[in-house]
Structures are given as C-alpha cells and as structure tokens.
Design a protein around this motif. Structure first.
Motif, mmCIF file in Angstrom:
data_model
loop_
_atom_site.group_PDB
_atom_site.id
_atom_site.type_symbol
_atom_site.label_atom_id
_atom_site.label_comp_id
_atom_site.label_asym_id
_atom_site.label_seq_id
_atom_site.Cartn_x
_atom_site.Cartn_y
_atom_site.Cartn_z
ATOM 1 N N LEU A 99 5.132 -5.843 -1.319
ATOM 2 C CA LEU A 99 3.688 -6.140 -1.544
ATOM 3 C C LEU A 99 2.699 -6.583 -0.649
ATOM 4 O O LEU A 99 1.660 -6.220 -0.153
ATOM 5 C CB LEU A 99 3.696 -6.994 -2.872
ATOM 6 N N SER A 100 3.282 -7.674 0.198
ATOM 7 C CA SER A 100 2.393 -8.245 1.261
ATOM 8 C C SER A 100 2.429 -7.369 2.370
ATOM 9 O O SER A 100 1.474 -7.522 2.876
ATOM 10 C CB SER A 100 3.524 -9.745 1.596
ATOM 11 N N GLU A 101 3.070 -6.532 2.623
ATOM 12 C CA GLU A 101 3.212 -5.560 3.699
ATOM 13 C C GLU A 101 1.913 -4.605 3.445
ATOM 14 O O GLU A 101 1.063 -4.210 4.148
ATOM 15 C CB GLU A 101 4.215 -4.902 3.679
ATOM 16 N N TYR A 102 1.507 -4.285 1.922
ATOM 17 C CA TYR A 102 0.805 -3.045 1.607
ATOM 18 C C TYR A 102 -0.700 -3.758 1.231
ATOM 19 O O TYR A 102 -1.599 -3.045 0.911
ATOM 20 C CB TYR A 102 1.367 -2.333 0.467
ATOM 21 N N LEU A 103 -0.715 -5.101 0.933
ATOM 22 C CA LEU A 103 -1.853 -5.764 0.199
ATOM 23 C C LEU A 103 -3.220 -5.361 1.040
ATOM 24 O O LEU A 103 -4.071 -5.193 0.289
ATOM 25 C CB LEU A 103 -1.460 -7.300 0.197
ATOM 26 N N MET A 152 6.144 3.391 -3.409
ATOM 27 C CA MET A 152 7.618 3.310 -4.227
ATOM 28 C C MET A 152 8.799 3.883 -3.602
ATOM 29 O O MET A 152 9.859 3.418 -4.147
ATOM 30 C CB MET A 152 7.033 4.504 -5.406
ATOM 31 N N GLU A 153 8.702 4.659 -2.519
ATOM 32 C CA GLU A 153 9.810 4.902 -1.971
ATOM 33 C C GLU A 153 10.605 3.596 -1.379
ATOM 34 O O GLU A 153 11.679 3.604 -1.437
ATOM 35 C CB GLU A 153 9.385 6.012 -0.577
ATOM 36 N N LYS A 154 9.555 3.022 -0.692
ATOM 37 C CA LYS A 154 10.441 1.706 -0.329
ATOM 38 C C LYS A 154 10.673 0.792 -1.234
ATOM 39 O O LYS A 154 11.741 0.067 -1.300
ATOM 40 C CB LYS A 154 9.095 0.977 0.586
ATOM 41 N N LEU A 155 10.084 0.775 -2.178
ATOM 42 C CA LEU A 155 10.442 -0.141 -3.380
ATOM 43 C C LEU A 155 11.745 0.359 -3.991
ATOM 44 O O LEU A 155 12.797 -0.365 -4.443
ATOM 45 C CB LEU A 155 9.368 -0.158 -4.440
#
Length: 174
Positions: A99-103, A152-155
């Motif tokens: 999440l921090s990466e995408y925030l 979602m792929e990374k999650l």
C-alpha cells in the motif's frame, strides 16, 4: 469455529472478479442507468453560495439511498504472525508495504480519498479508494487500470494472504 469466525459469522463476503464479466457489466450498467435516471442527478453542494460547484448525486431507485461518492475496495485476508495475532504478521507487514508503494499514485487519482482498514480479529486488510461519482466513473470506464490489476497481482503474490477481492460500493459520510 474460532472466536473471530463466531464474531463475524453474520458477514457474507461475495467475491467479485477483477475483470469484467457479464454480471459485473450488468452491475455497472445498472449503476450508470441509476445515475442517468435520477431526476436530481445534479444538485448544488451549497445552495446559498452561487460560486460553489455542483456535485453529481444519484439515488438507488426509490429507496431513499442517495450518494455522491463511490469507493473501490481492494481486500484480502492476511495470516497471523507467530504470536497468533497481527502484531508480528509478515503478511500484514507486506500488505502495508505494498500500500505504501502505491499510495502516491492512488492519492493522485482525481478527488480520491484513501482509507485503510485492518481487523486484528478476522484478519482483514482493506484499501478503499473513494471518489466523487464523476471522477470515479472515469476510472471505472478505464477498468480501474493499471493500478488495480497491478496492485491486486502483487497482493495475491504475498505469502500468507488469501481471499483477494475487489468491490465497488457507495460511500457516504452521514
């Protein structure tokens, strides 16, 4: 059943696919039709201030459920850490790191407000991206890409996570 299951047995989670299917396309069409059919689709957010902007508003049929904002939720279950709780969960830490990466990219979406919800009892990790209807519609028309598919792929690749789902919901402060 464990305590978390008993506390949350009333909650039903319906898995929605990340790519359009006939059912999700029907849901999106219904939402669009609801928006177009609403006689009060545009209402002033402040009737006493002519300089205020108008806010797209919709109502779900004749239910009285009106909304100006829509959220796209990304979620999964994470696994507990060695202590049995969330405090030392490697999968929760990895979810937060993702999440921090995408925030920054999520916050850059027009009108977006980002919230994160974590439940230590039922082991939920959820991210909600809330936008006004019009801005959300533009992102939905782009199939939420590329952000959603990448995230979602990374999650899904995080060891110890399961039940990876997305959902579109109305989101109103009352």
């Amino acid at each position: 059943q464990d305590d978390a299951t008993q506390r949350h047995q009333h909650t039903t989670i319906q898995k929605l696919p990340t790519s359009p299917t006939p059912i999700t396309m029907k849901i999106q069409a219904l939402l669009s039709a609801t928006l177009l059919a609403s006689a009060n689709a545009f209402v002033s957010s402040n009737n006493n201030n002519p300089a205020s902007s108008t806010q797209l508003r919709a109502e779900i049929g004749e239910t009285g459920v009106a909304f100006e904002n829509v959220a796209r939720e990304w979620r999964c279950k994470y696994s507990p850490g060695p202590s049995g709780g969330p405090g030392d969960s490697p999968s929760l830490a990895a979810c937060q790191s993702l999440l921090s990466e995408y925030l920054p990219q999520l916050k850059a979406l027009p009108g977006a407000q980002i919230t994160r919800q974590v439940c230590g009892g039922c082991l939920d990790f959820k991210v909600s991206i809330t936008q006004p209807l019009e801005e959300h519609g533009a992102w939905a028309d782009a199939n939420y890409d590329p952000l959603e598919s990448e995230f979602m792929e990374k999650l899904k690749a995080i060891e110890g996570t399961s039940l990876h789902e997305v959902q579109e919901i109305t989101f109103e402060a009352l």
